[in-house]
Design an enzyme around this catalytic site. Sequence first.
Site, PDB file in Angstrom:
ATOM      1  N   THR A   1      47.789  32.151  39.444  1.00  7.45           N
ATOM      2  CA  THR A   1      46.367  32.125  39.691  1.00  7.45           C
ATOM      3  C   THR A   1      45.973  33.675  39.593  1.00  7.45           C
ATOM      4  OG1 THR A   1      45.114  32.480  41.756  1.00  7.45           O
ATOM      5  CG2 THR A   1      47.430  32.999  41.890  1.00  7.45           C
TER       6      THR A   1
ATOM      7  N   HIS B   1      42.055  24.474  49.272  1.00  4.87           N
ATOM      8  CA  HIS B   1      40.715  24.103  48.751  1.00  4.87           C
ATOM      9  C   HIS B   1      40.676  22.549  48.637  1.00  4.87           C
ATOM     10  CE1 HIS B   1      40.486  28.274  47.025  1.00  4.87           C
ATOM     11  NE2 HIS B   1      40.057  28.434  48.252  1.00  4.87           N
TER      12      HIS B   1
ATOM     13  N   TYR C   1      33.512  15.344  39.716  1.00  3.26           N
ATOM     14  CA  TYR C   1      34.876  15.320  40.321  1.00  3.26           C
ATOM     15  C   TYR C   1      35.585  13.859  40.088  1.00  3.26           C
ATOM     16  CZ  TYR C   1      34.478  19.559  42.625  1.00  3.26           C
ATOM     17  OH  TYR C   1      34.613  20.774  42.827  1.00  3.26           O
TER      18      TYR C   1
ATOM     19  N   ASP D   1      44.735  19.063  42.699  1.00  2.40           N
ATOM     20  CA  ASP D   1      45.794  18.094  42.105  1.00  2.40           C
ATOM     21  C   ASP D   1      46.973  17.735  43.105  1.00  2.40           C
ATOM     22  OD1 ASP D   1      46.781  20.278  39.781  1.00  2.40           O
ATOM     23  OD2 ASP D   1      48.027  19.351  41.184  1.00  2.40           O
TER      24      ASP D   1
HETATM   25  C1  BV8 Z   1      34.003  31.420  51.459  1.00  3.87           C
HETATM   26  C2  BV8 Z   1      37.952  24.002  44.813  1.00  3.87           C
HETATM   27  C3  BV8 Z   1      32.810  31.983  53.413  1.00  3.87           C
HETATM   28  C4  BV8 Z   1      37.052  23.613  43.815  1.00  3.87           C
HETATM   29  C5  BV8 Z   1      37.729  26.329  44.782  1.00  3.87           C
HETATM   30  C6  BV8 Z   1      31.677  38.176  45.884  1.00  3.87           C
HETATM   31  C7  BV8 Z   1      32.742  39.037  46.005  1.00  3.87           C
HETATM   32  C8  BV8 Z   1      34.058  38.351  46.599  1.00  3.87           C
HETATM   33  C9  BV8 Z   1      33.724  36.859  47.167  1.00  3.87           C
HETATM   34  C10 BV8 Z   1      32.666  36.213  47.168  1.00  3.87           C
HETATM   35  C11 BV8 Z   1      31.676  36.859  46.474  1.00  3.87           C
HETATM   36  N1  BV8 Z   1      30.548  36.192  46.378  1.00  3.87           N
HETATM   37  C12 BV8 Z   1      31.220  34.749  47.010  1.00  3.87           C
HETATM   38  C13 BV8 Z   1      32.414  35.058  47.472  1.00  3.87           C
HETATM   39  C14 BV8 Z   1      33.150  34.179  48.168  1.00  3.87           C
HETATM   40  C15 BV8 Z   1      33.844  33.126  47.176  1.00  3.87           C
HETATM   41  C16 BV8 Z   1      34.590  33.992  46.109  1.00  3.87           C
HETATM   42  O1  BV8 Z   1      35.599  34.354  46.310  1.00  3.87           O
HETATM   43  N2  BV8 Z   1      33.839  33.928  45.042  1.00  3.87           N
HETATM   44  C17 BV8 Z   1      34.452  34.514  43.689  1.00  3.87           C
HETATM   45  C18 BV8 Z   1      34.171  33.802  42.552  1.00  3.87           C
HETATM   46  C19 BV8 Z   1      34.230  35.845  43.707  1.00  3.87           C
HETATM   47  N3  BV8 Z   1      34.813  32.261  48.087  1.00  3.87           N
HETATM   48  C20 BV8 Z   1      34.228  31.246  48.735  1.00  3.87           C
HETATM   49  O2  BV8 Z   1      32.902  30.759  48.684  1.00  3.87           O
HETATM   50  C21 BV8 Z   1      35.240  30.774  49.740  1.00  3.87           C
HETATM   51  N4  BV8 Z   1      34.572  30.529  50.765  1.00  3.87           N
HETATM   52  O3  BV8 Z   1      34.240  32.759  51.275  1.00  3.87           O
HETATM   53  O4  BV8 Z   1      33.563  31.166  52.700  1.00  3.87           O
HETATM   54  C22 BV8 Z   1      32.328  31.295  54.573  1.00  3.87           C
HETATM   55  C23 BV8 Z   1      32.640  31.623  55.887  1.00  3.87           C
HETATM   56  C24 BV8 Z   1      32.193  30.837  56.882  1.00  3.87           C
HETATM   57  C25 BV8 Z   1      31.074  29.950  56.677  1.00  3.87           C
HETATM   58  C26 BV8 Z   1      30.698  29.640  55.372  1.00  3.87           C
HETATM   59  C27 BV8 Z   1      31.316  30.267  54.371  1.00  3.87           C
HETATM   60  C28 BV8 Z   1      35.690  29.535  49.148  1.00  3.87           C
HETATM   61  C29 BV8 Z   1      36.304  29.443  47.734  1.00  3.87           C
HETATM   62  C30 BV8 Z   1      36.941  28.046  47.475  1.00  3.87           C
HETATM   63  C31 BV8 Z   1      36.296  27.604  46.467  1.00  3.87           C
HETATM   64  N5  BV8 Z   1      36.944  26.269  45.956  1.00  3.87           N
HETATM   65  N6  BV8 Z   1      38.522  25.339  44.523  1.00  3.87           N
HETATM   66  C32 BV8 Z   1      37.660  22.945  42.672  1.00  3.87           C
HETATM   67  O5  BV8 Z   1      38.773  22.908  42.357  1.00  3.87           O
HETATM   68  O6  BV8 Z   1      36.965  21.959  42.298  1.00  3.87           O
HETATM   69  S1  BV8 Z   1      38.318  27.855  43.967  1.00  3.87           S
HETATM   70  C33 BV8 Z   1      39.036  27.505  42.837  1.00  3.87           C
HETATM   71  O7  BV8 Z   1      38.972  28.613  41.780  1.00  3.87           O
HETATM   72  C34 BV8 Z   1      40.322  27.559  42.838  1.00  3.87           C
HETATM   73  O8  BV8 Z   1      40.855  26.595  44.013  1.00  3.87           O
HETATM   74  C35 BV8 Z   1      40.956  28.863  43.101  1.00  3.87           C
HETATM   75  O9  BV8 Z   1      41.055  29.089  44.382  1.00  3.87           O
HETATM   76  C36 BV8 Z   1      39.958  29.620  42.272  1.00  3.87           C
HETATM   77  C37 BV8 Z   1      40.472  30.413  41.125  1.00  3.87           C
HETATM   78  O10 BV8 Z   1      41.393  29.442  40.307  1.00  3.87           O
HETATM   79  P1  BV8 Z   1      42.804  30.034  40.082  1.00  3.87           P
HETATM   80  O11 BV8 Z   1      43.676  28.877  40.601  1.00  3.87           O
HETATM   81  O12 BV8 Z   1      43.264  31.402  40.152  1.00  3.87           O
HETATM   82  O13 BV8 Z   1      42.532  29.775  38.554  1.00  3.87           O
HETATM   83  P2  BV8 Z   1      42.209  30.537  37.408  1.00  3.87           P
HETATM   84  O14 BV8 Z   1      41.626  29.792  36.177  1.00  3.87           O
HETATM   85  O15 BV8 Z   1      41.159  31.707  37.737  1.00  3.87           O
HETATM   86  O16 BV8 Z   1      43.334  31.328  37.028  1.00  3.87           O
HETATM   87  C38 BV8 Z   1      44.468  30.836  36.595  1.00  3.87           C
HETATM   88  C39 BV8 Z   1      45.353  31.863  36.291  1.00  3.87           C
HETATM   89  O17 BV8 Z   1      46.827  30.999  35.526  1.00  3.87           O
HETATM   90  C40 BV8 Z   1      45.244  32.682  35.078  1.00  3.87           C
HETATM   91  O18 BV8 Z   1      45.705  34.048  35.586  1.00  3.87           O
HETATM   92  C41 BV8 Z   1      45.917  32.405  34.010  1.00  3.87           C
HETATM   93  O19 BV8 Z   1      46.449  33.697  33.280  1.00  3.87           O
HETATM   94  C42 BV8 Z   1      47.154  31.583  34.560  1.00  3.87           C
HETATM   95  N7  BV8 Z   1      47.674  30.856  33.484  1.00  3.87           N
HETATM   96  C43 BV8 Z   1      47.275  30.141  32.453  1.00  3.87           C
HETATM   97  N8  BV8 Z   1      48.184  29.217  32.087  1.00  3.87           N
HETATM   98  C44 BV8 Z   1      49.372  29.510  32.725  1.00  3.87           C
HETATM   99  C45 BV8 Z   1      49.125  30.097  33.768  1.00  3.87           C
HETATM  100  N9  BV8 Z   1      50.048  30.717  34.598  1.00  3.87           N
HETATM  101  C46 BV8 Z   1      51.297  30.256  34.406  1.00  3.87           C
HETATM  102  N10 BV8 Z   1      51.407  29.241  33.597  1.00  3.87           N
HETATM  103  C47 BV8 Z   1      50.568  28.859  32.793  1.00  3.87           C
HETATM  104  N11 BV8 Z   1      50.844  27.844  31.819  1.00  3.87           N
END
Ligand code: BV8
Length: 237
Positions: free
Chosen positions: A174, A107, A56, A92
Amino acid sequence: MPDKKLLVVLTGAGISAESGLKTFRDAGGLWENHNVLDVASIEGWKRNPELVHRFYDERRKQAFSAIPNEGHRTLARLEKYFDVRIITQNVDDLHEKAGSTNVLHLHGDLFSARSSKNPLLTKFIGDAPLPYGESSGDGGVWRPNIVWFGESVPNMTPAMELVEKAGIFVVVGTSLQVYPAAGLLDYVRPGVPVWLADPNAHEIRVERRVQVLAKPAGQALPEIEQQLLTLFTIAHE
Ligand code: BV8
Protein backbone atom coordinates in the site's frame (compact mmCIF):
# COMPACT_ATOMS: atom_id res chain seq x y z
CA MET A 1 0.88 -23.60 23.60
CA PRO A 2 0.78 -20.07 25.15
CA ASP A 3 -1.66 -17.63 23.48
CA LYS A 4 -0.51 -16.88 19.97
CA LYS A 5 0.99 -13.41 19.46
CA LEU A 6 -1.37 -10.96 17.72
CA LEU A 7 0.06 -10.31 14.25
CA VAL A 8 -1.86 -7.51 12.46
CA VAL A 9 -1.29 -7.02 8.72
CA LEU A 10 -2.44 -3.98 6.70
CA THR A 11 -2.64 -4.79 3.00
CA GLY A 12 -3.29 -2.75 -0.13
CA ALA A 13 -3.59 -3.24 -3.87
CA GLY A 14 0.10 -4.20 -4.18
CA ILE A 15 -0.41 -7.61 -2.56
CA SER A 16 -2.82 -8.52 -5.38
CA ALA A 17 -0.53 -7.20 -8.14
CA GLU A 18 1.18 -10.61 -8.61
CA SER A 19 -2.29 -12.11 -9.01
CA GLY A 20 -2.80 -9.88 -12.04
CA LEU A 21 -5.04 -7.21 -10.47
CA LYS A 22 -4.02 -3.63 -11.29
CA THR A 23 -3.08 -1.26 -8.47
CA PHE A 24 -4.28 2.34 -8.30
CA ARG A 25 -0.81 3.78 -8.80
CA ASP A 26 0.07 1.49 -11.71
CA ALA A 27 -3.11 2.76 -13.28
CA GLY A 28 -1.62 6.20 -12.68
CA GLY A 29 -4.92 7.43 -11.35
CA LEU A 30 -6.55 6.42 -14.61
CA TRP A 31 -8.25 3.16 -13.89
CA GLU A 32 -9.25 1.20 -16.98
CA ASN A 33 -9.14 4.64 -18.68
CA HIS A 34 -11.37 6.29 -16.10
CA ASN A 35 -10.50 9.04 -13.61
CA VAL A 36 -10.62 7.35 -10.20
CA LEU A 37 -13.02 9.96 -8.86
CA ASP A 38 -15.46 9.34 -11.73
CA VAL A 39 -15.78 5.64 -10.89
CA ALA A 40 -14.79 5.30 -7.19
CA SER A 41 -16.50 8.23 -5.47
CA ILE A 42 -20.04 8.82 -4.25
CA GLU A 43 -20.27 11.92 -6.47
CA GLY A 44 -19.22 9.85 -9.47
CA TRP A 45 -21.96 7.31 -8.73
CA LYS A 46 -24.60 10.04 -8.43
CA ARG A 47 -23.36 11.60 -11.68
CA ASN A 48 -23.24 8.45 -13.78
CA PRO A 49 -24.34 5.31 -11.90
CA GLU A 50 -24.41 3.13 -15.03
CA LEU A 51 -20.71 3.90 -15.73
CA VAL A 52 -19.83 3.05 -12.12
CA HIS A 53 -21.81 -0.22 -12.22
CA ARG A 54 -20.07 -1.23 -15.46
CA PHE A 55 -16.66 -0.37 -13.95
CA TYR A 56 -17.32 -2.61 -10.94
CA ASP A 57 -18.85 -5.38 -13.08
CA GLU A 58 -15.53 -5.51 -15.00
CA ARG A 59 -13.40 -5.55 -11.85
CA ARG A 60 -15.69 -8.14 -10.22
CA LYS A 61 -15.23 -10.48 -13.18
CA GLN A 62 -11.41 -10.02 -13.13
CA ALA A 63 -11.12 -10.53 -9.38
CA PHE A 64 -13.47 -13.55 -9.41
CA SER A 65 -11.07 -15.51 -11.62
CA ALA A 66 -7.86 -14.22 -9.96
CA ILE A 67 -5.89 -16.66 -7.81
CA PRO A 68 -4.00 -15.86 -4.59
CA ASN A 69 -0.20 -15.51 -4.85
CA GLU A 70 2.62 -16.52 -2.49
CA GLY A 71 2.05 -13.32 -0.50
CA HIS A 72 -1.55 -14.21 0.32
CA ARG A 73 -0.59 -17.85 0.97
CA THR A 74 2.18 -16.86 3.39
CA LEU A 75 -0.21 -14.78 5.48
CA ALA A 76 -2.66 -17.70 5.61
CA ARG A 77 0.19 -20.07 6.64
CA LEU A 78 1.24 -17.75 9.49
CA GLU A 79 -2.07 -18.51 11.25
CA LYS A 80 -0.39 -21.74 12.38
CA TYR A 81 1.97 -19.77 14.64
CA PHE A 82 0.30 -16.40 15.22
CA ASP A 83 -3.15 -14.92 15.82
CA VAL A 84 -3.19 -13.27 12.36
CA ARG A 85 -5.70 -10.48 11.71
CA ILE A 86 -5.69 -8.94 8.23
CA ILE A 87 -6.97 -5.40 7.67
CA THR A 88 -7.26 -4.95 3.92
CA GLN A 89 -8.02 -1.93 1.75
CA ASN A 90 -8.63 -4.36 -1.11
CA VAL A 91 -12.07 -5.26 -2.40
CA ASP A 92 -10.98 -8.62 -3.86
CA ASP A 93 -11.27 -11.88 -1.87
CA LEU A 94 -7.77 -13.23 -2.44
CA HIS A 95 -6.95 -13.33 1.29
CA GLU A 96 -10.04 -15.47 1.89
CA LYS A 97 -9.31 -17.64 -1.17
CA ALA A 98 -5.78 -18.24 0.23
CA GLY A 99 -7.29 -19.46 3.52
CA SER A 100 -6.96 -16.45 5.84
CA THR A 101 -9.76 -16.68 8.40
CA ASN A 102 -9.67 -13.17 9.90
CA VAL A 103 -10.02 -10.51 7.19
CA LEU A 104 -11.45 -7.04 7.85
CA HIS A 105 -12.32 -5.15 4.65
CA LEU A 106 -12.00 -1.40 5.22
CA HIS A 107 -13.29 -0.40 1.78
CA GLY A 108 -15.92 -3.05 1.08
CA ASP A 109 -15.91 -6.04 -1.25
CA LEU A 110 -16.71 -6.63 -4.91
CA PHE A 111 -18.83 -9.73 -4.38
CA SER A 112 -21.66 -8.19 -2.41
CA ALA A 113 -24.10 -5.33 -3.06
CA ARG A 114 -25.65 -2.93 -0.52
CA SER A 115 -28.75 -0.79 -0.38
CA SER A 116 -28.12 2.82 -1.40
CA LYS A 117 -30.17 3.79 1.66
CA ASN A 118 -28.84 1.38 4.28
CA PRO A 119 -25.20 0.17 4.19
CA LEU A 120 -26.13 -2.67 6.54
CA LEU A 121 -28.59 -4.16 4.01
CA THR A 122 -26.32 -6.27 1.80
CA LYS A 123 -26.60 -9.32 -0.45
CA PHE A 124 -24.03 -11.71 -1.95
CA ILE A 125 -23.80 -11.39 -5.76
CA GLY A 126 -20.68 -13.45 -6.59
CA ASP A 127 -19.35 -12.51 -10.05
CA ALA A 128 -22.77 -11.43 -11.39
CA PRO A 129 -23.13 -8.00 -13.04
CA LEU A 130 -25.12 -5.52 -10.90
CA PRO A 131 -27.59 -3.57 -13.05
CA TYR A 132 -28.31 -0.03 -11.83
CA GLY A 133 -31.79 0.80 -10.54
CA GLU A 134 -32.87 -2.53 -9.06
CA SER A 135 -34.89 -1.83 -5.90
CA SER A 136 -33.30 -3.09 -2.67
CA GLY A 137 -36.79 -3.18 -1.13
CA ASP A 138 -36.10 -0.47 1.47
CA GLY A 139 -36.72 2.51 -0.78
CA GLY A 140 -33.19 2.38 -2.13
CA VAL A 141 -31.47 0.61 -5.02
CA TRP A 142 -28.72 -2.01 -4.98
CA ARG A 143 -25.22 -0.51 -5.43
CA PRO A 144 -21.70 -1.94 -5.17
CA ASN A 145 -20.80 -2.67 -1.51
CA ILE A 146 -17.73 -0.45 -1.80
CA VAL A 147 -16.62 2.47 0.40
CA TRP A 148 -16.10 5.22 -2.18
CA PHE A 149 -14.02 8.38 -1.86
CA GLY A 150 -16.08 10.86 0.12
CA GLU A 151 -17.80 8.12 2.18
CA SER A 152 -17.00 7.32 5.80
CA VAL A 153 -15.19 4.06 6.64
CA PRO A 154 -17.40 2.14 9.12
CA ASN A 155 -14.77 -0.54 9.87
CA MET A 156 -12.16 1.98 11.01
CA THR A 157 -13.14 1.58 14.68
CA PRO A 158 -12.58 -2.20 14.86
CA ALA A 159 -9.45 -1.73 12.76
CA MET A 160 -7.97 0.85 15.15
CA GLU A 161 -8.79 -1.35 18.16
CA LEU A 162 -6.98 -4.26 16.53
CA VAL A 163 -3.88 -2.22 15.68
CA GLU A 164 -3.70 -0.88 19.26
CA LYS A 165 -3.51 -4.48 20.52
CA ALA A 166 -1.03 -5.74 17.90
CA GLY A 167 2.18 -7.39 19.13
CA ILE A 168 3.61 -7.33 15.57
CA PHE A 169 2.53 -5.11 12.64
CA VAL A 170 3.17 -5.71 8.92
CA VAL A 171 2.28 -3.28 6.10
CA VAL A 172 2.34 -4.72 2.59
CA GLY A 173 1.41 -3.40 -0.85
CA THR A 174 0.00 0.00 0.00
CA SER A 175 1.22 3.49 -0.86
CA LEU A 176 -0.30 4.72 2.43
CA GLN A 177 -1.87 7.67 0.60
CA VAL A 178 -5.54 7.20 1.40
CA TYR A 179 -6.96 8.25 4.75
CA PRO A 180 -8.14 7.29 7.26
CA ALA A 181 -6.72 3.81 6.39
CA ALA A 182 -3.15 5.09 6.12
CA GLY A 183 -3.45 6.58 9.61
CA LEU A 184 -3.68 3.10 11.16
CA LEU A 185 0.11 3.05 11.41
CA ASP A 186 -0.17 5.77 14.09
CA TYR A 187 -2.09 3.37 16.34
CA VAL A 188 0.76 0.85 16.63
CA ARG A 189 2.07 1.00 20.19
CA PRO A 190 5.69 2.16 20.72
CA GLY A 191 8.08 -0.78 20.80
CA VAL A 192 5.93 -3.02 18.60
CA PRO A 193 8.06 -4.24 15.65
CA VAL A 194 6.83 -3.05 12.21
CA TRP A 195 7.74 -4.50 8.80
CA LEU A 196 6.98 -2.78 5.49
CA ALA A 197 7.08 -4.75 2.23
CA ASP A 198 6.83 -2.79 -1.03
CA PRO A 199 9.12 -2.67 -4.12
CA ASN A 200 8.76 1.13 -4.06
CA ALA A 201 9.24 1.45 -0.30
CA HIS A 202 11.65 4.35 -0.90
CA GLU A 203 8.64 6.41 -2.05
CA ILE A 204 6.64 5.78 1.13
CA ARG A 205 7.07 8.20 4.01
CA VAL A 206 6.56 6.64 7.44
CA GLU A 207 7.03 8.46 10.74
CA ARG A 208 8.46 5.55 12.69
CA ARG A 209 11.22 2.97 12.48
CA VAL A 210 10.15 0.11 10.22
CA GLN A 211 12.02 -2.86 8.80
CA VAL A 212 11.79 -2.42 5.04
CA LEU A 213 11.84 -5.14 2.39
CA ALA A 214 11.81 -3.36 -0.97
CA LYS A 215 10.54 -6.45 -2.79
CA PRO A 216 7.29 -7.81 -4.20
CA ALA A 217 4.96 -9.36 -1.63
CA GLY A 218 5.47 -12.87 -3.05
CA GLN A 219 9.18 -12.69 -2.11
CA ALA A 220 9.07 -10.35 0.90
CA LEU A 221 6.39 -12.13 2.93
CA PRO A 222 8.12 -15.56 3.02
CA GLU A 223 11.26 -13.71 4.20
CA ILE A 224 9.29 -11.92 6.92
CA GLU A 225 7.75 -15.30 7.86
CA GLN A 226 11.24 -16.74 8.45
CA GLN A 227 12.29 -13.67 10.47
CA LEU A 228 9.16 -13.89 12.63
CA LEU A 229 9.54 -17.61 13.29
CA THR A 230 13.18 -17.11 14.27
CA LEU A 231 12.54 -13.92 16.29
CA PHE A 232 9.71 -15.48 18.23
CA THR A 233 11.74 -18.71 18.53
CA ILE A 234 9.00 -20.85 17.16
CA ALA A 235 10.30 -24.33 16.36
CA HIS A 236 9.17 -24.91 12.84
CA GLU A 237 9.69 -27.87 10.58
C1 BV8 B 1 -13.31 9.72 4.06
C2 BV8 B 1 -12.49 1.29 -2.70
C3 BV8 B 1 -14.68 11.24 5.24
C4 BV8 B 1 -12.66 1.65 -4.13
C5 BV8 B 1 -11.02 2.99 -1.89
C6 BV8 B 1 -7.02 15.49 0.94
C7 BV8 B 1 -6.05 15.11 1.86
C8 BV8 B 1 -6.22 13.96 2.66
C9 BV8 B 1 -7.37 13.20 2.54
C10 BV8 B 1 -8.32 13.58 1.61
C11 BV8 B 1 -8.16 14.71 0.81
N1 BV8 B 1 -9.24 14.80 0.02
C12 BV8 B 1 -10.08 13.78 0.28
C13 BV8 B 1 -9.55 13.04 1.26
C14 BV8 B 1 -10.13 11.84 1.89
C15 BV8 B 1 -9.95 10.65 0.97
C16 BV8 B 1 -8.49 10.42 0.65
O1 BV8 B 1 -7.74 9.92 1.47
N2 BV8 B 1 -8.10 10.81 -0.58
C17 BV8 B 1 -6.73 10.63 -0.99
C18 BV8 B 1 -6.70 10.28 -2.48
C19 BV8 B 1 -5.95 11.90 -0.72
N3 BV8 B 1 -10.45 9.53 1.71
C20 BV8 B 1 -11.77 9.23 1.65
O2 BV8 B 1 -12.56 9.78 0.93
C21 BV8 B 1 -12.22 8.15 2.62
N4 BV8 B 1 -13.37 8.63 3.33
O3 BV8 B 1 -12.33 10.38 4.24
O4 BV8 B 1 -14.55 10.03 4.55
C22 BV8 B 1 -16.11 11.31 5.61
C23 BV8 B 1 -16.44 11.24 6.95
C24 BV8 B 1 -17.77 11.33 7.29
C25 BV8 B 1 -18.75 11.44 6.30
C26 BV8 B 1 -18.40 11.47 4.97
C27 BV8 B 1 -17.07 11.41 4.60
C28 BV8 B 1 -12.65 6.90 1.90
C29 BV8 B 1 -11.49 6.33 1.13
C30 BV8 B 1 -11.87 4.98 0.57
C31 BV8 B 1 -11.90 5.06 -0.93
N5 BV8 B 1 -12.04 3.72 -1.50
N6 BV8 B 1 -11.18 1.76 -2.32
C32 BV8 B 1 -12.27 0.51 -4.98
O5 BV8 B 1 -11.33 -0.23 -4.64
O6 BV8 B 1 -12.90 0.41 -6.04
S1 BV8 B 1 -9.47 3.61 -1.78
C33 BV8 B 1 -8.37 2.70 -2.66
O7 BV8 B 1 -7.19 3.47 -2.85
C34 BV8 B 1 -7.83 1.47 -1.97
O8 BV8 B 1 -8.82 0.81 -1.27
C35 BV8 B 1 -6.74 2.00 -1.07
O9 BV8 B 1 -7.25 2.40 0.16
C36 BV8 B 1 -6.32 3.26 -1.75
C37 BV8 B 1 -4.88 3.29 -2.20
O10 BV8 B 1 -4.62 2.13 -2.76
P1 BV8 B 1 -3.39 1.19 -2.30
O11 BV8 B 1 -4.03 -0.05 -1.82
O12 BV8 B 1 -2.41 1.84 -1.40
O13 BV8 B 1 -2.79 0.98 -3.70
P2 BV8 B 1 -1.80 1.94 -4.47
O14 BV8 B 1 -1.93 1.59 -5.91
O15 BV8 B 1 -1.95 3.36 -4.04
O16 BV8 B 1 -0.40 1.44 -3.92
C38 BV8 B 1 0.00 0.12 -4.23
C39 BV8 B 1 1.32 -0.09 -3.58
O17 BV8 B 1 1.72 -1.43 -3.83
C40 BV8 B 1 2.40 0.82 -4.15
O18 BV8 B 1 3.13 1.40 -3.09
C41 BV8 B 1 3.27 -0.14 -4.97
O19 BV8 B 1 4.63 0.20 -4.93
C42 BV8 B 1 3.06 -1.44 -4.25
N7 BV8 B 1 3.24 -2.64 -5.07
C43 BV8 B 1 3.15 -2.77 -6.42
N8 BV8 B 1 3.40 -4.07 -6.76
C44 BV8 B 1 3.64 -4.75 -5.59
C45 BV8 B 1 3.52 -3.85 -4.52
N9 BV8 B 1 3.70 -4.21 -3.23
C46 BV8 B 1 4.00 -5.51 -2.99
N10 BV8 B 1 4.11 -6.44 -3.96
C47 BV8 B 1 3.94 -6.10 -5.27
N11 BV8 B 1 4.06 -7.03 -6.22
